[in-house]
Design a protein around this motif. Sequence first.
Motif, PDB file in Angstrom:
ATOM      1  N   GLU A 310       4.373   0.004 -16.661  1.00 26.59           N
ATOM      2  CA  GLU A 310       5.830   0.029 -16.751  1.00 26.59           C
ATOM      3  C   GLU A 310       6.472   0.178 -15.380  1.00 26.59           C
ATOM      4  N   PHE A 311       5.822   0.979 -14.523  1.00 28.23           N
ATOM      5  CA  PHE A 311       6.363   1.165 -13.174  1.00 28.23           C
ATOM      6  C   PHE A 311       6.310  -0.131 -12.382  1.00 28.23           C
ATOM      7  N   LEU A 312       5.156  -0.813 -12.435  1.00 27.04           N
ATOM      8  CA  LEU A 312       5.005  -2.037 -11.650  1.00 27.04           C
ATOM      9  C   LEU A 312       5.915  -3.146 -12.162  1.00 27.04           C
ATOM     10  N   THR A 313       5.980  -3.290 -13.475  1.00 27.24           N
ATOM     11  CA  THR A 313       6.865  -4.327 -14.017  1.00 27.24           C
ATOM     12  C   THR A 313       8.329  -3.958 -13.842  1.00 27.24           C
ATOM     13  N   GLY A 314       8.629  -2.647 -13.814  1.00 27.72           N
ATOM     14  CA  GLY A 314       9.999  -2.197 -13.617  1.00 27.72           C
ATOM     15  C   GLY A 314      10.516  -2.437 -12.214  1.00 27.72           C
ATOM     16  N   LEU A 315       9.603  -2.696 -11.272  1.00 28.64           N
ATOM     17  CA  LEU A 315      10.032  -3.000  -9.911  1.00 28.64           C
ATOM     18  C   LEU A 315      10.732  -4.352  -9.829  1.00 28.64           C
ATOM     19  N   GLU A 316      10.560  -5.153 -10.888  1.00 27.11           N
ATOM     20  CA  GLU A 316      11.182  -6.477 -10.967  1.00 27.11           C
ATOM     21  C   GLU A 316      10.794  -7.361  -9.787  1.00 27.11           C
ATOM     22  N   LEU A 317       9.524  -7.255  -9.403  1.00 26.35           N
ATOM     23  CA  LEU A 317       8.990  -8.103  -8.354  1.00 26.35           C
ATOM     24  C   LEU A 317       8.399  -9.360  -8.982  1.00 26.35           C
ATOM     25  N   ALA A 318       8.255 -10.376  -8.159  1.00 32.25           N
ATOM     26  CA  ALA A 318       7.594 -11.588  -8.619  1.00 32.25           C
ATOM     27  C   ALA A 318       6.140 -11.263  -8.966  1.00 32.25           C
ATOM     28  N   PRO A 319       5.547 -11.985  -9.933  1.00 29.05           N
ATOM     29  CA  PRO A 319       4.152 -11.709 -10.310  1.00 29.05           C
ATOM     30  C   PRO A 319       3.184 -11.696  -9.129  1.00 29.05           C
ATOM     31  N   LEU A 320       3.379 -12.632  -8.182  1.00 23.70           N
ATOM     32  CA  LEU A 320       2.484 -12.660  -7.024  1.00 23.70           C
ATOM     33  C   LEU A 320       2.657 -11.423  -6.154  1.00 23.70           C
ATOM     34  N   ALA A 321       3.865 -10.871  -6.097  1.00 18.29           N
ATOM     35  CA  ALA A 321       4.089  -9.656  -5.323  1.00 18.29           C
ATOM     36  C   ALA A 321       3.383  -8.470  -5.969  1.00 18.29           C
ATOM     37  N   VAL A 322       3.453  -8.379  -7.300  1.00 19.68           N
ATOM     38  CA  VAL A 322       2.733  -7.319  -8.006  1.00 19.68           C
ATOM     39  C   VAL A 322       1.226  -7.474  -7.800  1.00 19.68           C
ATOM     40  N   LEU A 323       0.748  -8.729  -7.888  1.00 15.94           N
ATOM     41  CA  LEU A 323      -0.673  -8.989  -7.647  1.00 15.94           C
ATOM     42  C   LEU A 323      -1.063  -8.555  -6.234  1.00 15.94           C
ATOM     43  N   GLY A 324      -0.184  -8.824  -5.267  1.00 14.47           N
ATOM     44  CA  GLY A 324      -0.459  -8.407  -3.902  1.00 14.47           C
ATOM     45  C   GLY A 324      -0.575  -6.897  -3.771  1.00 14.47           C
ATOM     46  N   LEU A 325       0.297  -6.147  -4.470  1.00 14.76           N
ATOM     47  CA  LEU A 325       0.208  -4.685  -4.437  1.00 14.76           C
ATOM     48  C   LEU A 325      -1.096  -4.198  -5.037  1.00 14.76           C
ATOM     49  N   ILE A 326      -1.507  -4.828  -6.139  1.00 15.16           N
ATOM     50  CA  ILE A 326      -2.767  -4.429  -6.782  1.00 15.16           C
ATOM     51  C   ILE A 326      -3.952  -4.689  -5.854  1.00 15.16           C
ATOM     52  N   LEU A 327      -3.980  -5.867  -5.239  1.00 12.86           N
ATOM     53  CA  LEU A 327      -5.087  -6.187  -4.337  1.00 12.86           C
ATOM     54  C   LEU A 327      -5.074  -5.283  -3.110  1.00 12.86           C
ATOM     55  N   LEU A 328      -3.889  -4.898  -2.661  1.00 14.26           N
ATOM     56  CA  LEU A 328      -3.797  -3.977  -1.522  1.00 14.26           C
ATOM     57  C   LEU A 328      -4.403  -2.631  -1.864  1.00 14.26           C
ATOM     58  N   THR A 329      -4.144  -2.140  -3.088  1.00 12.91           N
ATOM     59  CA  THR A 329      -4.752  -0.863  -3.479  1.00 12.91           C
ATOM     60  C   THR A 329      -6.269  -0.988  -3.551  1.00 12.91           C
ATOM     61  N   TYR A 330      -6.770  -2.157  -3.977  1.00  9.76           N
ATOM     62  CA  TYR A 330      -8.220  -2.367  -3.994  1.00  9.76           C
ATOM     63  C   TYR A 330      -8.796  -2.331  -2.576  1.00  9.76           C
ATOM     64  N   LEU A 331      -8.084  -2.947  -1.628  1.00 13.47           N
ATOM     65  CA  LEU A 331      -8.566  -2.939  -0.249  1.00 13.47           C
ATOM     66  C   LEU A 331      -8.622  -1.527   0.317  1.00 13.47           C
ATOM     67  N   VAL A 332      -7.604  -0.715  -0.024  1.00 14.39           N
ATOM     68  CA  VAL A 332      -7.586   0.674   0.458  1.00 14.39           C
ATOM     69  C   VAL A 332      -8.671   1.495  -0.230  1.00 14.39           C
ATOM     70  N   LEU A 333      -8.754   1.382  -1.559  1.00 13.56           N
ATOM     71  CA  LEU A 333      -9.770   2.140  -2.288  1.00 13.56           C
ATOM     72  C   LEU A 333     -11.182   1.732  -1.885  1.00 13.56           C
ATOM     73  N   GLY A 334     -11.350   0.444  -1.498  1.00 12.98           N
ATOM     74  CA  GLY A 334     -12.668  -0.023  -1.092  1.00 12.98           C
ATOM     75  C   GLY A 334     -13.206   0.662   0.143  1.00 12.98           C
ATOM     76  N   CYS A 335     -12.321   1.285   0.902  1.00 17.25           N
ATOM     77  CA  CYS A 335     -12.769   2.036   2.082  1.00 17.25           C
ATOM     78  C   CYS A 335     -13.433   3.357   1.702  1.00 17.25           C
ATOM     79  N   PHE A 336     -13.235   3.793   0.458  1.00 21.77           N
ATOM     80  CA  PHE A 336     -13.710   5.125   0.074  1.00 21.77           C
ATOM     81  C   PHE A 336     -14.592   5.131  -1.168  1.00 21.77           C
ATOM     82  N   LEU A 337     -14.440   4.134  -2.049  1.00 19.85           N
ATOM     83  CA  LEU A 337     -15.153   4.147  -3.317  1.00 19.85           C
ATOM     84  C   LEU A 337     -16.167   3.017  -3.380  1.00 19.85           C
ATOM     85  N   GLU A 338     -17.254   3.258  -4.101  1.00 17.15           N
ATOM     86  CA  GLU A 338     -18.237   2.210  -4.379  1.00 17.15           C
ATOM     87  C   GLU A 338     -17.601   1.164  -5.279  1.00 17.15           C
ATOM     88  N   GLY A 339     -17.967  -0.110  -5.058  1.00 15.32           N
ATOM     89  CA  GLY A 339     -17.256  -1.223  -5.673  1.00 15.32           C
ATOM     90  C   GLY A 339     -17.201  -1.196  -7.183  1.00 15.32           C
TER      91      GLY A 339
END
Length: 434
Positions: A310-339
């Motif tokens: 609800e938070f991500l969709t409530g930002l009213e961003l384009a789908p690709l922008a939301v996808l970019g945020l999700i992939l960015l969190t994966y890149l950050v988490l990948g520095c600390f967590l096993e895949g």
Amino acid sequence: MSGALVGLIGILVLFVLLIVRIPVALAMFAVGFVGIWALKGLNAAMSLMASESFTLASSAELVVVPLFILMGNVASVTGMSARLYDAAYAIIGHVKGGLASATVLGCAGFAALSGSSVASALTMGKVSMAQMDRFGYDSRLSTGVVAAGGTLGILIPPSTGFVIYAILTQQSIGRLFLAGVLPGLLLLTMFVATVSLMCWLRPSLGPQGPRSTLGEKGRKLAAALPVLLVVLLTIGGIYGGMFSPVEASAVGAGLVIVIGVIERRLTWASFWAAAKDSVVTTATVMLILIAAHMINPFLALTHIPSLVGEFLTGLELAPLAVLGLILLTYLVLGCFLEGFAMMVLTMPIYFPVITQLGLDPIWFGVLVVLTLEMGLISPPVGINVFIVKSVARDVPLGRIFAGVAPFWVAMFVTLVILVLFPQISLILPNTMIQ
């Protein structure tokens, strides 16, 4: 205490357990079990533990995991993976950086046998690094190309990462395998281009090796031919509709065993070692999946996935922008967590958002697996870097991370291309499987 608050406490406890080096599966299992106990009672937690464990362990689709792992391990102990490298080396080893490019090709070939990034990095590290050291390759290039090339094991099918994603999201394993082919070849090309660019800018990084004669090239290719035929038959059989991924894993494992016996390279001792290693790896994967099936219902009960959605969709961003945020969190988490742990933790939260936005789940699976690959060489965890370090004990860890940096950039560029051009991932599954 609200469910959302219990969920936040559970996530915090999980990160603490991971920081203090509690095994990923045990940490997720403990948080999921105790969380369900707190929200629904002990009986519900015990019932879920019994039912989910049995249901998952009896899933026929998961047979591909031990069989493809066994195929890769047998190929390793019988020297088949080394022959893939020798063939690539004979063809391009004489050009500047040719040994490093041959290592990338060898990693791609072994990835198509094992589906494991760690196995690819370890095997190709043992096979290729001594050769690159012998011909005066800079240790940053030799270690970096092995660590990065090993990541191809999780993208080029058959891929354990795609199998786990399919189980978690109820997607087709065959479609995911098809979707990984062109992105895998694109990433392979990017790695070879990176090696060529590095050696063009600094020729001392990768001197020329000896030129093989036409006869030597023919012999090396002939020696690698049985392995290449196994890869073509198993993967091509899936694409051609001759058999399912489960059947393909059985065919592949059976063929490498038969070839090893015929060539008298597979002994009882080596087969036992390969089988034992396959059991250990499979048990690790199964524990992570069982733990995921404990923590996922807990997160669902806390409503955290829906709140995040609800938070991500409530930002009213384009789908690709939301996808970019999700992939960015994966890149950050990948520095600390096993895949794989990162995948099973985040998929219950992010996958509903992806489906709600109308994005293709197969395409998203390819992007997720690629970001997991990047985590394999991202500091400070970078498991492939530590695998290479175990082989190259005299090379400082910082030097290995410096060596993988250009390949990380190549992976990021590949990720951007796949985001902008989804058809690279979707053309094969959409045209070959209706």
